[in-house]
Design a protein around this motif. Structure first.
Motif, PDB file in Angstrom:
ATOM      1  N   ALA A 190       8.793   3.010   6.598  1.00 24.84           N
ATOM      2  CA  ALA A 190       7.363   2.718   6.503  1.00 24.84           C
ATOM      3  C   ALA A 190       6.619   3.809   5.728  1.00 24.84           C
ATOM      4  N   THR A 191       7.288   4.440   4.794  1.00 23.45           N
ATOM      5  CA  THR A 191       6.675   5.505   4.007  1.00 23.45           C
ATOM      6  C   THR A 191       5.438   4.997   3.275  1.00 23.45           C
ATOM      7  N   GLY A 192       4.331   5.697   3.460  1.00 23.22           N
ATOM      8  CA  GLY A 192       3.085   5.321   2.807  1.00 23.22           C
ATOM      9  C   GLY A 192       2.291   4.243   3.513  1.00 23.22           C
ATOM     10  N   SER A 193       2.748   3.813   4.686  1.00 19.71           N
ATOM     11  CA  SER A 193       2.043   2.768   5.428  1.00 19.71           C
ATOM     12  C   SER A 193       0.798   3.333   6.104  1.00 19.71           C
ATOM     13  N   LYS A 194      -0.081   2.444   6.514  1.00 18.25           N
ATOM     14  CA  LYS A 194      -1.297   2.866   7.216  1.00 18.25           C
ATOM     15  C   LYS A 194      -0.956   3.573   8.518  1.00 18.25           C
ATOM     16  N   TRP A 195       0.011   3.051   9.237  1.00 15.83           N
ATOM     17  CA  TRP A 195       0.404   3.697  10.493  1.00 15.83           C
ATOM     18  C   TRP A 195       0.846   5.128  10.258  1.00 15.83           C
ATOM     19  N   GLN A 196       1.661   5.316   9.250  1.00 14.01           N
ATOM     20  CA  GLN A 196       2.186   6.652   8.987  1.00 14.01           C
ATOM     21  C   GLN A 196       1.073   7.594   8.541  1.00 14.01           C
ATOM     22  N   ILE A 197       0.210   7.124   7.661  1.00 15.88           N
ATOM     23  CA  ILE A 197      -0.888   7.961   7.166  1.00 15.88           C
ATOM     24  C   ILE A 197      -1.830   8.344   8.296  1.00 15.88           C
ATOM     25  N   GLY A 233       5.465   0.874   1.798  1.00 14.04           N
ATOM     26  CA  GLY A 233       4.306   1.092   2.656  1.00 14.04           C
ATOM     27  C   GLY A 233       3.438  -0.140   2.762  1.00 14.04           C
ATOM     28  N   ALA A 234       3.117  -0.740   1.617  1.00 15.74           N
ATOM     29  CA  ALA A 234       2.284  -1.944   1.613  1.00 15.74           C
ATOM     30  C   ALA A 234       2.995  -3.105   2.285  1.00 15.74           C
ATOM     31  N   ALA A 235       4.308  -3.198   2.076  1.00  8.47           N
ATOM     32  CA  ALA A 235       5.075  -4.276   2.710  1.00  8.47           C
ATOM     33  C   ALA A 235       5.066  -4.126   4.227  1.00  8.47           C
ATOM     34  N   PHE A 236       5.200  -2.883   4.703  1.00 12.25           N
ATOM     35  CA  PHE A 236       5.164  -2.675   6.151  1.00 12.25           C
ATOM     36  C   PHE A 236       3.782  -2.991   6.717  1.00 12.25           C
ATOM     37  N   ASP A 237       2.736  -2.631   5.986  1.00 14.72           N
ATOM     38  CA  ASP A 237       1.380  -2.976   6.429  1.00 14.72           C
ATOM     39  C   ASP A 237       1.245  -4.476   6.624  1.00 14.72           C
ATOM     40  N   TRP A 238       1.755  -5.242   5.656  1.00  8.49           N
ATOM     41  CA  TRP A 238       1.706  -6.706   5.758  1.00  8.49           C
ATOM     42  C   TRP A 238       2.546  -7.193   6.933  1.00  8.49           C
ATOM     43  N   LEU A 239       3.686  -6.565   7.152  1.00  6.99           N
ATOM     44  CA  LEU A 239       4.601  -6.999   8.206  1.00  6.99           C
ATOM     45  C   LEU A 239       3.963  -6.940   9.577  1.00  6.99           C
ATOM     46  N   VAL A 240       3.158  -5.909   9.840  1.00  6.91           N
ATOM     47  CA  VAL A 240       2.577  -5.729  11.174  1.00  6.91           C
ATOM     48  C   VAL A 240       1.134  -6.215  11.266  1.00  6.91           C
ATOM     49  N   ASP A 241       0.547  -6.576  10.142  1.00  8.89           N
ATOM     50  CA  ASP A 241      -0.850  -7.029  10.115  1.00  8.89           C
ATOM     51  C   ASP A 241      -0.978  -8.405  10.765  1.00  8.89           C
ATOM     52  N   VAL A 247       4.275  -9.278  12.968  1.00 12.33           N
ATOM     53  CA  VAL A 247       5.485  -8.976  13.722  1.00 12.33           C
ATOM     54  C   VAL A 247       5.226  -7.745  14.582  1.00 12.33           C
ATOM     55  N   GLU A 248       5.671  -7.775  15.825  1.00  8.64           N
ATOM     56  CA  GLU A 248       5.394  -6.682  16.755  1.00  8.64           C
ATOM     57  C   GLU A 248       6.350  -5.512  16.516  1.00  8.64           C
ATOM     58  N   TYR A 249       5.760  -4.329  16.315  1.00 11.05           N
ATOM     59  CA  TYR A 249       6.510  -3.086  16.132  1.00 11.05           C
ATOM     60  C   TYR A 249       5.992  -2.032  17.096  1.00 11.05           C
ATOM     61  N   ASP A 250       6.830  -1.062  17.387  1.00  9.61           N
ATOM     62  CA  ASP A 250       6.481   0.032  18.291  1.00  9.61           C
ATOM     63  C   ASP A 250       5.823   1.150  17.492  1.00  9.61           C
ATOM     64  N   ASN A 251       4.583   1.463  17.824  1.00  8.47           N
ATOM     65  CA  ASN A 251       3.821   2.483  17.107  1.00  8.47           C
ATOM     66  C   ASN A 251       3.664   3.753  17.943  1.00  8.47           C
ATOM     67  N   SER A 252       4.543   3.944  18.910  1.00  7.77           N
ATOM     68  CA  SER A 252       4.370   5.076  19.827  1.00  7.77           C
ATOM     69  C   SER A 252       4.901   6.396  19.270  1.00  7.77           C
TER      70      SER A 252
END
Length: 595
Positions: A190-197, A233-241, A247-252
């Motif tokens: 998820a490099t460059g994703s909103k979650w990571q940033i 990063g953008a693809a992961f943003d779409w995946l969890v948006d 799609v449900e992911y763990d953001n802990s």
């Protein structure tokens, strides 16, 4: 355990089974020999006991319910409905096992036989294959985008194309969607994703690229790698948006990767539901067989199911058929010395189909190999990372070769451990009680096997896979494994001396001794191969390139079928990340080009 009422035939498990008394005292039918009623039976499936109930009347089987099963949700569990329906339709137990779920299939069939025996059925008659009209119906379909392969990449490509306003047909040759993605842990880059940033985790496309080049020993195709690191990063943003794939992911735990809830099976299940909800036409048990080409442009494909031959016209075709690990003709011989741990459907279908467009292939000599593996009763390799991680952290545990000698840093780089294990004829993980318990806790907690499995395998005492052996002393263990006398005792004494020093000759930091008191255990460790790292060469629009490095009009590719991303070994989280990212990119790119 799961309870489900299914309309399709179950994939039967292994050999042992038990039955229950019938719930009816109806008279026996003179023609069929069956006594009407409901009968229960249990057999061994892939993940444990598989319990079914079979309801019959005087003439036929009227219902099959799966009462309990511990099968892998996206593989054996997904195949059960198909097989139930086959039995109900054919009224025969002479059905084909489901490819990729053979152990489940065999177990179901054994339980089915038991239940029908209780009912008084003539199994010889019911074992006769049903014959009928073998001529297949021809069907023509027209769609905007045709996606071949319903693994992670094919599902994300389909959903992306649907969200772009296209009509989509999705083909899957297996009886269940998911492919290799359904077997994965779903750690997703998820490099460059909103979650990571937002988490403040330090990472960048440049850092990811440098790490993957170093990991892959610079055998990576840089152009393909650039696609990944700059769009993941953008693809992961779409995946969890919620407005995207949702799609449900763990953001802990912030990091370079995040894990899908329910592992790969959970991600795949959600994506399939999203595709169906968005209006995608999904055809299971339907294999793409041939590209349709007009004036150098791909304009569709031919496909085939059990009873139909399809001609599918499309403005664009996306190949997401997976790798070729299950095809011995394509896998280099050096890898076939190891145990295969990949998807049964990974037979390199796209490699054959794209010969018609002179597709360029890259890195076909590389197949991903990993250590820390056992061989399951099915013969497939199974990764043990959840187990070995806990074992090494909890108490004394180490690897030895066929001479009972340690040979590597068990917690070092996977590549280095692989090279060391290649030098040995046999590899065993030696554990004391605490580390053995930790090993099994990790494996059972990851739903890889059960406590009942451990008990059974120990009783087998190394006579079958997986090899799991117990000894009250290290000498007992060495004798059972046919290791040199005194070798394990010497290895343990040397290990504990290194613990006192804090490190060993291999560079492993040691903090906990192996116990001086038994019992002790050994688990045979294997090298496994699964993901193939070579395949189709693509451009930055996900188009397939021919050997002249020209884009093939109308043809795109995503997922493991694409070569060059990884180099000679995969980088953690990138395989699943590439499935999601390349599928997303291919769906969007194909959509933009047909408008």
């Amino acid at each position: 355990m799961k309870k489900a009422k299914l309309l399709s035939l179950c994939l039967a498990g292994a050999m042992l089974f038990s039955g229950c008394a019938p719930k009816s005292d109806a008279p026996v039918d003179d023609k069929t020999g069956m006594t009407a009623g409901t009968y229960e039976a249990t057999a061994k499936g892939f993940g444990g006991d598989l319990k079914i109930s079979v309801t019959v009347d005087a003439d036929k089987i009227t219902a099959i319910d799966v009462l309990e099963n511990s099968e892998t949700e996206a593989i054996g569990g997904a195949a059960l409905p198909t097989l139930v329906q086959e039995v109900l339709d054919s009224q025969s137990i002479a059905i084909d096992t489901v490819s990729g779920a053979t152990v489940t299939s065999n177990g179901f069939i054994e339980a089915l036989k038991d239940a029908l025996t209780q009912a008084g059925a003539d199994l010889d008659k019911m074992s006769q294959a049903v014959t009928g009209n073998t001529e297949k119906e021809t069907v023509e379909l027209t769609t905007d985008i045709l996606v071949i392969g319903a693994g992670g990449a094919g599902l994300t490509a389909s959903l992306s194309a649907l969200q772009e306003g296209n009509k989509v047909v999705l083909l899957e040759k297996m009886s269940f969607a998911g492919g290799a993605s359904s077997m994965a842990g779903a750690g997703t880059t998820a490099t460059g994703s909103k979650w990571q940033i937002e988490s403040g985790y330090e990472d960048s496309p440049e850092m990811l690229k440098a790490d993957m080049l170093a990991n892959g020993h610079n055998y990576n195709d840089e152009a393909t790698l650039d696609i990944f690191v700059n769009t993941v990063g953008a693809a992961f943003d779409w995946l969890v948006d919620p407005e995207g794939a949702n799609v449900e992911y763990d953001n802990s735990e912030p990091g370079r990767t995040y894990s899908g809830v329910g592992r790969g099976a959970g991600v795949v299940k959600t994506l399939l539901q999203r595709v169906e909800d968005a209006g995608g036409d999904v055809y299971l048990n339907t294999a793409g067989t041939e590209l349709i080409i007009e004036n150098g442009k791909v304009v569709g494909a031919k496909a085939e199911s059990k009873d139909k031959i399809y001609t599918i016209n499309a403005k664009a075709v996306i190949l997401a058929t997976g790798g070729f690990g299950a095809n011995d003709e394509l896998v280099p011989a050096e890898y076939q010395e190891f145990v295969y741990a990949g998807a049964a459907g990974a037979t390199g279908d796209a490699i054959e189909m794209t010969k018609a467009v002179d597709a360029d292939l890259i890195n076909m000599e590389f197949v991903n190999v990993q250590p820390n593996s056992i061989v399951m009763p099915s013969g497939l390799g199974q990764y043990c990372n959840p187990g070995v991680g806990g074992a090494y952290a909890t108490s004394g545990a180490f690897l030895v070769n066929e001479n009972g000698v340690r040979f590597a840093n068990e917690q070092g780089k996977a590549y280095d451990l692989i090279q060391a294990m290649k030098q040995n004829k046999t590899n065993y993980l030696i554990l004391d009680q605490a580390s053995f318990d930790a090993f099994n806790k990790g494996m059972i907690g990851s739903a890889i096997y059960t406590e009942e499995n451990v008990k059974e395998w120990l009783e087998n005492n190394g006579s079958s896979n997986p090899v799991m052996v117990k000894g009250e002393t290290l000498e007992d263990l060495a004798k059972t494994l046919n290791l040199p006398e005194g070798s394990l005792t010497a290895a343990a004494e040397k290990y504990n001396a290194d613990v006192a020093a804090g490190t060993d000759e291999f560079g492993r930091k040691l903090t906990v001794e192996i116990s001086n008191d038994g019992p002790y255990y050994a688990v045979q460790m294997w090298l496994r191969y699964y993901a193939t790292l070579g395949g189709l060469h693509i451009n930055d629009q996900m188009q397939v390139l021919n050997t002249k490095q020209e884009a093939v009009d109308g043809l795109f590719a995503a997922g493991e079928v694409v070569g060059g991303l990884e180099g000679d070994i995969y980088y953690g989280g990138s395989l699943f990340g590439w499935a999601m990212t390349s599928g997303r990119n291919a769906g969007v790119s194909a959509s933009s080009m047909i408008k």
